[in-house]
Design a protein around this motif. Structure first.
Motif, mmCIF file in Angstrom:
data_model
loop_
_atom_site.group_PDB
_atom_site.id
_atom_site.type_symbol
_atom_site.label_atom_id
_atom_site.label_comp_id
_atom_site.label_asym_id
_atom_site.label_seq_id
_atom_site.Cartn_x
_atom_site.Cartn_y
_atom_site.Cartn_z
ATOM 1 N N VAL A 41 43.778 43.035 65.403
ATOM 2 C CA VAL A 41 43.111 42.714 66.671
ATOM 3 C C VAL A 41 41.599 42.804 66.476
ATOM 4 N N ILE A 64 45.196 38.556 66.657
ATOM 5 C CA ILE A 64 44.726 38.378 68.031
ATOM 6 C C ILE A 64 43.217 38.561 68.055
ATOM 7 N N SER A 110 50.621 42.412 69.522
ATOM 8 C CA SER A 110 49.925 42.733 68.270
ATOM 9 C C SER A 110 50.860 43.148 67.132
ATOM 10 N N ASN A 168 48.350 32.630 65.860
ATOM 11 C CA ASN A 168 46.978 33.141 65.875
ATOM 12 C C ASN A 168 46.459 32.977 67.300
ATOM 13 N N LEU A 169 46.319 34.067 67.983
ATOM 14 C CA LEU A 169 46.093 34.046 69.435
ATOM 15 C C LEU A 169 44.688 34.488 69.791
ATOM 16 N N CYS A 170 44.085 33.774 70.741
ATOM 17 C CA CYS A 170 42.830 34.229 71.354
ATOM 18 C C CYS A 170 43.111 34.575 72.812
ATOM 19 N N ILE A 171 42.772 35.790 73.220
ATOM 20 C CA ILE A 171 42.928 36.220 74.609
ATOM 21 C C ILE A 171 41.541 36.312 75.235
ATOM 22 N N THR A 200 48.212 42.349 74.674
ATOM 23 C CA THR A 200 47.856 42.777 73.320
ATOM 24 C C THR A 200 48.816 43.843 72.802
#
Length: 334
Positions: A192, A178, A172, A154-157, A168
């Motif tokens: 996303v 994301i 994704s 679980n990614l936060c950019i 992304t």
């Protein structure tokens, strides 16, 4: 079209300084000198007549130093960010500004994704695993819950410029979700989700990893601080953006309190490239000397822009330069 500047072209650069990651290759210098004349390209620690300097190439110019070059017309940044020079300084001196956008996007993307996947297996041990007490399964079993597959990420950019978009696009289809923090309104798609900067707290809920590729401006300076770190739960932090967007002491505190389980830092935010001793001593931090965008493609990509823009400079076609951010003091796309 910018009016005739007159005079000869003398370029100075900080790219040969040992403290910088990028030293300009000799063949690029030769190519520049072929166009503008032998000895017309000098490094910033060499002797030169300041009133003859018309161009600066580099990454971290000192505004006070550039103020001494009364005939300076053009500044080229090898990096994307141009925040080392203020808007007021650029406008007051009618400077034309270009940058190295798109020359190292894939390099930075490779670094971020590499650190992301590495941390799924080794982000909780020393960056150099030569301790026999760590080279056994019992040690790894302590971190069982954090050894995840790519589909569990679980990614936060933080940031959605060219690099954020490339990360992304690649990730994704394979990660769980994301969350992206950006300054502009955008529509969510598939897995996303977009958040404005004032929603950043919501963006980091239930996040396993944070990738910071933020530029530096008033809204982002020190944005990752204790308040944000405390909302994380043993997440992994990767920074290939501006170091000033997080607060160093708060990052160390987050590691001590297990808001973070580890961090990869390609930038340090200290004068002259200095490294904070607490970072060097901390086994949970993986350091690299601002080389996330440093690949064999950097200089071919960079030189294409520089050599083209030199010809535009000579022909007074400033407004036709590549990667133009300011033209004669006026910012584009304002």
């Amino acid at each position: 079209m910018v009016s005739n500047i007159g005079g000869n072209m003398l370029v100075i650069s900080d790219w040969n300084n040992e403290l910088k990651a990028y030293s300009i290759p000799k063949d690029i210098i030769s190519s520049i000198e072929t166009i503008i004349g032998t000895n017309s390209f000098k490094f910033i620690d060499e002797a030169y007549e300041k009133d003859k300097v018309t161009c600066y190439f580099g990454n971290i110019p000192e505004q006070d130093l550039l103020s001494e070059f009364k005939n300076l017309k053009w500044v080229h940044f090898g990096s994307i960010g141009i925040d080392k020079l203020s808007h007021e300084f650029i406008s007051r001196n009618s400077l034309t500004i270009t940058n190295g956008a798109k020359t190292n996007n894939s390099g930075v993307t490779t670094y971020c994704i590499g650190e992301l996947f590495r941390s799924c297996k080794s982000g909780f041990i020393s960056r150099v695993c030569n301790d026999k007490d760590e080279l056994n399964r019992n040690h790894y079993d302590k971190f069982y819950d954090f050894m995840i597959d790519y589909s569990d990420i679980n990614l936060c950019i933080l940031g959605y410029g060219d690099i954020g978009k490339e990360i992304t696009k690649i990730l994704s289809p394979i990660v769980n979700k994301i969350n992206i923090v950006t300054r502009t309104n955008r529509n969510n798609f598939e897995n996303v989700n977009f958040y404005k900067i004032n929603q950043i707290h919501d963006s980091i809920k239930d996040i396993s990893h944070v990738i910071n590729v933020l530029p530096l401006h008033e809204e982002t300076k020190g944005i990752f601080n204790n308040k944000l770190f405390q909302d994380l739960n043993n997440a992994y932090y990767i920074c290939a953006g501006r170091a000033e967007t997080h607060i160093n002491k708060d990052l160390l505190n987050a590691l001590d309190n297990k808001f973070l389980r580890g961090a990869s830092l390609d930038v340090y935010g200290l004068p002259n490239g200095e490294i904070q001793q607490d970072f060097i001593d901390n086994k949970q931090i993986h350091l690299s000397p601002h080389i996330s965008g440093w690949t064999k493609n950097f200089w071919p990509n960079q030189s294409e822009i520089i050599l083209y823009n030199i010809n535009m400079y000579i022909e007074n076609n400033f407004d036709e330069m590549k990667n133009l951010v300011y033209c004669a003091g006026s910012k584009l796309n304002e």
